[in-house]
Motif scaffolding. Sequence first.
Motif, mmCIF file in Angstrom:
data_model
loop_
_atom_site.group_PDB
_atom_site.id
_atom_site.type_symbol
_atom_site.label_atom_id
_atom_site.label_comp_id
_atom_site.label_asym_id
_atom_site.label_seq_id
_atom_site.Cartn_x
_atom_site.Cartn_y
_atom_site.Cartn_z
ATOM 1 N N LEU A 77 0.701 -1.402 -0.036
ATOM 2 C CA LEU A 77 -0.198 0.125 -0.118
ATOM 3 C C LEU A 77 0.990 1.421 0.001
ATOM 4 C CD1 LEU A 77 -2.606 1.533 0.292
ATOM 5 C CD2 LEU A 77 -2.403 1.070 2.638
ATOM 6 N N ASP A 78 2.093 1.377 0.757
ATOM 7 C CA ASP A 78 3.017 2.473 0.909
ATOM 8 C C ASP A 78 3.530 2.691 -0.457
ATOM 9 O OD1 ASP A 78 2.179 2.815 3.522
ATOM 10 O OD2 ASP A 78 4.004 1.826 4.285
ATOM 11 N N ALA A 79 3.634 1.582 -1.240
ATOM 12 C CA ALA A 79 4.549 1.567 -2.539
ATOM 13 C C ALA A 79 3.552 2.402 -3.518
ATOM 14 C CB ALA A 79 4.894 0.242 -3.056
ATOM 15 N N ILE A 80 2.210 1.936 -3.281
ATOM 16 C CA ILE A 80 1.166 2.599 -4.293
ATOM 17 C C ILE A 80 1.062 3.897 -4.055
ATOM 18 C CG2 ILE A 80 -1.199 2.405 -4.836
ATOM 19 C CD1 ILE A 80 -1.183 -0.589 -4.328
ATOM 20 N N VAL A 81 1.024 4.263 -2.878
ATOM 21 C CA VAL A 81 0.747 5.625 -2.435
ATOM 22 C C VAL A 81 1.832 6.606 -2.725
ATOM 23 C CG1 VAL A 81 0.665 7.236 -0.427
ATOM 24 C CG2 VAL A 81 -0.587 5.186 -0.432
ATOM 25 N N ALA A 138 -9.342 -1.639 4.944
ATOM 26 C CA ALA A 138 -10.031 -0.698 4.206
ATOM 27 C C ALA A 138 -9.914 0.363 4.540
ATOM 28 C CB ALA A 138 -11.652 -0.979 4.299
ATOM 29 N N ALA A 139 -9.676 0.986 6.157
ATOM 30 C CA ALA A 139 -9.547 2.169 6.571
ATOM 31 C C ALA A 139 -8.176 2.515 6.337
ATOM 32 C CB ALA A 139 -9.641 1.975 8.148
ATOM 33 N N LEU A 140 -7.101 1.770 6.274
ATOM 34 C CA LEU A 140 -5.619 1.944 5.768
ATOM 35 C C LEU A 140 -5.774 2.646 4.353
ATOM 36 C CD1 LEU A 140 -3.359 -0.573 7.424
ATOM 37 C CD2 LEU A 140 -3.631 1.757 8.003
ATOM 38 N N LEU A 141 -6.337 1.786 3.702
ATOM 39 C CA LEU A 141 -6.366 2.071 2.126
ATOM 40 C C LEU A 141 -7.148 3.586 2.065
ATOM 41 C CD1 LEU A 141 -6.077 1.194 -0.728
ATOM 42 C CD2 LEU A 141 -8.253 0.321 -0.599
ATOM 43 N N THR A 142 -8.209 3.736 2.604
ATOM 44 C CA THR A 142 -8.944 4.878 2.417
ATOM 45 C C THR A 142 -8.224 6.187 3.017
ATOM 46 O OG1 THR A 142 -11.041 3.842 2.818
ATOM 47 C CG2 THR A 142 -11.201 6.327 3.162
ATOM 48 N N ASP A 143 -7.580 6.045 4.086
ATOM 49 C CA ASP A 143 -6.978 7.330 4.844
ATOM 50 C C ASP A 143 -5.410 7.593 4.075
ATOM 51 O OD1 ASP A 143 -8.714 7.275 6.716
ATOM 52 O OD2 ASP A 143 -7.541 6.273 8.455
ATOM 53 N N ARG A 144 -5.036 6.777 3.314
ATOM 54 C CA ARG A 144 -3.586 6.674 2.868
ATOM 55 C C ARG A 144 -3.652 6.998 1.164
ATOM 56 N NH1 ARG A 144 0.616 2.557 5.775
ATOM 57 N NH2 ARG A 144 -0.200 2.903 7.821
ATOM 58 N N LEU A 145 -4.646 6.516 0.664
ATOM 59 C CA LEU A 145 -4.510 6.680 -0.644
ATOM 60 C C LEU A 145 -5.883 7.495 -1.250
ATOM 61 C CD1 LEU A 145 -3.551 5.904 -3.377
ATOM 62 C CD2 LEU A 145 -4.698 3.942 -3.507
ATOM 63 N N LEU A 146 -7.051 6.757 -0.898
ATOM 64 C CA LEU A 146 -8.362 7.182 -1.521
ATOM 65 C C LEU A 146 -8.746 8.544 -0.971
ATOM 66 C CD1 LEU A 146 -10.556 3.984 -1.236
ATOM 67 C CD2 LEU A 146 -9.239 5.054 -3.156
ATOM 68 N N ARG A 147 -8.688 8.838 0.235
ATOM 69 C CA ARG A 147 -9.077 10.246 0.798
ATOM 70 C C ARG A 147 -8.293 11.390 0.153
ATOM 71 N NH1 ARG A 147 -10.326 9.245 5.428
ATOM 72 N NH2 ARG A 147 -12.257 9.062 5.056
ATOM 73 N N PRO A 148 -6.935 11.214 0.368
ATOM 74 C CA PRO A 148 -5.882 12.157 -0.464
ATOM 75 C C PRO A 148 -6.116 12.256 -1.972
ATOM 76 C CG PRO A 148 -4.722 10.841 1.118
ATOM 77 C CD PRO A 148 -6.188 10.307 0.991
ATOM 78 N N PHE A 175 -15.990 11.281 -8.894
ATOM 79 C CA PHE A 175 -14.601 10.834 -8.387
ATOM 80 C C PHE A 175 -14.392 9.341 -8.754
ATOM 81 C CE2 PHE A 175 -11.644 8.836 -5.277
ATOM 82 C CZ PHE A 175 -10.607 9.179 -5.716
ATOM 83 N N ALA A 176 -15.503 8.677 -8.101
ATOM 84 C CA ALA A 176 -15.593 7.109 -8.250
ATOM 85 C C ALA A 176 -16.022 6.669 -9.635
ATOM 86 C CB ALA A 176 -16.685 6.626 -7.286
#
Length: 242
Positions: A77-81, A138-148, A175-176
């Motif tokens: 996930l961090d690499a994708i971000v 899902a929370a990590l994905l949302t907070d680190r990638l989707l919301r930004p 957006f979606a």
Amino acid sequence: MARIDEPAGCVRTRPRGRPTRDRPDGRQGLLRAATYAFAAHGFDGADIRSITLAADVSPNLVRVHFGSKAELWEACLDAIVAAAQPTMAEVAALAADPGQPLYDRLRAVIGRVATFYAAHPDVRDFVSRHGSETPERAALLTDRLLRPAYETTRALFAAGIAAGIVRSSHPALFFALVNNAVSQPPAFPTLLNRLAPEIDLAEARARMTETVIASLLHPTHNSVRAPATPAPETGPNRCPAS
């Protein structure tokens, strides 16, 4: 090749997981293989043995570099971000550029998002799978990638809605829609070519992006930059307009 003093038919092999001068330490290979596995099979379906085989490294390198399967997923996930950061910065700059008409900015943003997905084809399935697998991931994905990512476009999409260029009731819905429309799978050009052989493989993604833009954006009279009016000619035989 076997050495002269080795028995016939004996071939030396390089120890798995040990890097050579032209081979990385295995971390990046693990991240690439794991990102694909997690995107294709989900967290539970992706197994460490298959990931390390795909990366051509020893299974113990997962523990060395990441510690656990969960930490490997988080590193993916961090690499994708990290890969998405330059695109998000470009999108934010385009969205806030006062020198471009609103329609042009919307068009440019959709094109830049499409380019990102073409360069990172595993991101779509990684997001769709882990956005719903467990609340924690899902929370990590949302907070680190989707919301930004959403925040870089929210004001622009809201302005598009207000101007009537975007026909949606909320910028998050648009957006979606944009992200789903432009994130075609790797096989998309081939599949499209089978349906329509006249569409060249090399042009498939660009033509799809143009189709998405034409379908989702509805320019108004005031939303597109008007062509510049040429200055009146002046000279010995022409008088400036009074």
